[in-house]
Each structure stands twice: as C-alpha cells, then as structure tokens.
Design an enzyme around this catalytic site. Structure first.
Site, PDB file in Angstrom:
ATOM      1  CG  HIS A 133      -1.575 -27.338 -20.861  1.00 35.73           C
ATOM      2  ND1 HIS A 133      -0.712 -26.264 -20.873  1.00 35.73           N
ATOM      3  CD2 HIS A 133      -2.269 -27.235 -19.691  1.00 35.73           C
ATOM      4  CE1 HIS A 133      -0.885 -25.560 -19.765  1.00 35.73           C
ATOM      5  NE2 HIS A 133      -1.824 -26.113 -19.036  1.00 35.73           N
TER       6      HIS A 133
HETATM    7 ZN   LIG Z   1      -4.498 -24.205 -15.854  1.00 37.42          ZN
END
Ligand SMILES: [Zn+2]
Length: 377
Positions: A133
């Site tokens: 992320h």
């Molecule tokens: Zn995850």
C-alpha cells in the site's frame, strides 16, 4: 537450486505499537513452525539476514521529499509536518528506528531478488516484506516503503520480465500505481472487493494504461467468498495470462488476511484454498520471489507462510513432535498438530452470489484483457 529465507530476529521483534494490528513477530512464529515441521533441514535451503535497501533505489518509486520525511522519524518523535506524508497517523504511527526498520524490511526483498537473478536460487521468501500500500509520496495502510515497487522496478530496468501476484485480501494499490503504465511488470491482484474493504480500489476495469494496457488485472471478490470460489476465479483467470507472458520471475505477496479467521477482512479462505493457489503459482513460475504482507490472525498467517515455504521448496511438513506437549506448539496448532485447517465452505444463496460475481469478473477479463495478449476469450 537453492531456496532462501530472509530472516532477522531483530526485525521480527520490532513493534509499531503494542496495540497496532501489524505484527512483524509473525516472521518469528513462521520460523519456529519451519523448525517444528522439519521444513528447514534440506541442504539446498539457507537462511540469510536482510541488508538495508540501497538508498538510491528508493527513488525508483518514492519521492525525495517523502524519504526525507521518513528519515526524520528514526527519532520516534512526531511533528505535525509529517502528517502530509501520511506519517504519524493511526495506521502509520511513528516509532523509534522506523526508517531503519523500513530500510531493512525492504532491503530483505531486494536481497532476495538479487539471490534469484544472480545465483542458482529458485525461491526466496522475505516474510517481513510485501508493503503493497505504500505510495510514492506517502505512507498508507501500515506500509512505509514499497519494497515490491522498488525491487521490481530495479529488476525491470535490468531487463527482467516480471509477473506480480498479490493474494493479500486488500487490493495491491501501491504496486498497481507503480506499474500502471508499464508492460515490463504484469500485476495481478485478487482481493475482497473495494465496496466492502480498504483501499476501495482494484476493480476489474482497472486494466493499465498506455503501453501498460492489459498488464494490470484485478479480481475483486465478494465478502464471504470461500476456497472453492476463490480457487475457481484464480485458476480461470491467471494461468493462461501467466503462460502467455512467460515471466523470468514471479513475485507473490502472500498476505494471510484472506483467511476466514482474520479479524480485519471478510473472506472465508482456509489453508486448503491458499495451498491450491500457491501450487498453481509454483507450477507456472521459473523463479519465485515471495513476501509476507497483511494477516492479523497472527498464528494463521504464520502457518500459511510456513505452508507457502513448504510448497515452494517442495518439502512436505513433517511432524516429528506429534503428541508432545508445550515446546513450540502454540495457538490453534496445538489442537490440530497441522499447518492445514479443516475444510470450510459456504452454501445456498450466499454461495451462488459469490460464484456468480466471480464468473462475471472472469468473463470481463476474458473479453477485455485476453484479446490484448492474443488469447481467445
Ligand atoms: Zn492486507
């Protein structure tokens, strides 16, 4: 050919905070399980320590401003100015030696990749990696340095053709962004739909742009999806594209948060579904770079990683301590004495609904993406 585990007790002992759900200690639990199940006894297996990622490589993905901000976090002290870089939030707290931790964790993935391309290594695993992320200019979703984006960018620049498969329950948005306009890295992400889970992206119509069109595949699945539906979607969509692309190296992010016992997500996978998918990848890859990722049921995640190690090394778990009490047995494993879960399946309307959605996604990819690779739909 060799199989390599990247492991550091010191990194595994790092804590974001006592209450933060992301726990590097899962790597130590995995390491214990590898010993307990005689999965580290082969002569072609080695354990190596991570080294810090060379700083100049960070800029293959990250901005200078963000890395400068991250460096100041080593003191462990918060400054309001850090918030614009996503630092000092609930998800991405500041802790002492944060930059050093991130540099070593990401360096673990980099050194694993070096072993794969420069030495006679077939599989390398960095459990304290997979920070999918992290964005170019800010921290997000428990991730600070995107070890995958940086490492794969370096490999692509050196001429290697890479397939990236993200089986974390969350969409691999940072890695998707890194290669959205790039045909050298084929990114796949299979995850719970963004309608019910962070980060809210990863739909099937996000297929890449420019030269990267057709080189980004998302498989969003409905919450409650079980092993059967998951394996169907994976097997139906990914292997034909993998075969056609013919990557030099397959990188897999093995998030354990798709497990039905995960407290932060809503899929119904067991180790049986994971094992099938890992086996498909193993059969379709020349070389494998594996990382950890999410996974907030600590025991289930470390057991899944031990299973991944066993599958990619081609070694069966052996339970020499069956029947013993104590020792390295802990968690639910102490009841079952196995890395595998009992099978689990959903039924009725719920099952039909999950299946239909998976079929719709598969049909979409076959219709829109397959022709871009010269595969009949
Ligand atoms: Zn995850």
């Amino acid at each position: 050919m060799d199989n390599i585990l990247v492991y550091s007790e010191e990194l595994a002992n790092t804590e974001y905070s006592p209450t933060h759900p992301f726990k590097p200690v899962r790597a130590r639990q995995m390491y214990d399980l590898l010993h307990r199940y005689s999965l580290l006894d082969e002569i072609n297996q080695a354990v190596i320590k991570p080294e810090p990622m060379p700083e100049d490589l960070l800029y293959l993905f990250h901005t200078k401003e963000y890395i400068n901000a991250l460096k100041t976090c080593d003191t462990g002290e918060f400054d309001l100015g850090l918030l614009e870089f996503g630092l000092g939030t609930h998800d991405n707290p500041i802790f002492k030696d944060l930059y050093s931790f991130s540099l070593h964790a990401s360096g673990g993935t980099y050194i694993a990749a070096q072993k794969l391309v420069l030495e006679d290594t077939r599989f390398a695993f960095n459990p304290i990696g997979g920070f999918h992320h992290a964005m170019s200019d800010h921290a997000e979703g428990f991730c600070y340095i995107n070890d995958i984006a940086v490492t794969l960018h370096d490999l692509a620049n050196k001429g290697y053709k890479i397939a990236y498969i993200d089986i974390d329950v969350h969409h691999g948005d940072g890695v998707q962004n890194a290669f959205y306009n790039d045909d050298r890295v084929f990114t796949f992400s299979i995850h719970e739909t963004g309608h019910s889970l962070f980060p809210g992206t990863g739909y099937e119509n996000e297929i890449g742009k420019g030269v990267g069109e057709g080189f980004n595949v998302n498989i969003p699945l409905l919450k409650d999806t079980d092993d059967e539906v998951y394996v169907y979607a994976f097997e139906e969509i990914i292997p034909p594209l993998l075969k056609q692309f013919d990557a030099d190296l397959v990188c897999i992010q093995v998030g354990g948060d798709g497990h039905r016992d995960d407290p932060l997500a809503h899929l119904n996978l067991t180790s049986n579904g994971y094992a099938k998918v890992l086996d498909i990848i193993n059969k379709n890859a020349k070389k494998i770079l594996a990382t950890g990722g999410g996974g907030y049921n600590l025991f289930k995640t470390s057991a899944l990683w031990a299973l991944a190690w066993s599958i990619f090394c081609g070694v069966e778990p052996r339970d020499d301590f069956a029947g013993s009490v104590g020792g390295m047995m802990y968690g639910p494993e102490s009841e079952s004495g196995s890395l595998y879960d009992e099978p689990y399946a959903i039924g009725g309307y719920e099952k039909d609904n999950c299946f239909q959605h998976a079929k719709d996604v598969a049909n979409y990819i076959k219709k829109i993406v397959y022709p871009l690779h010269g595969i009949g739909g």
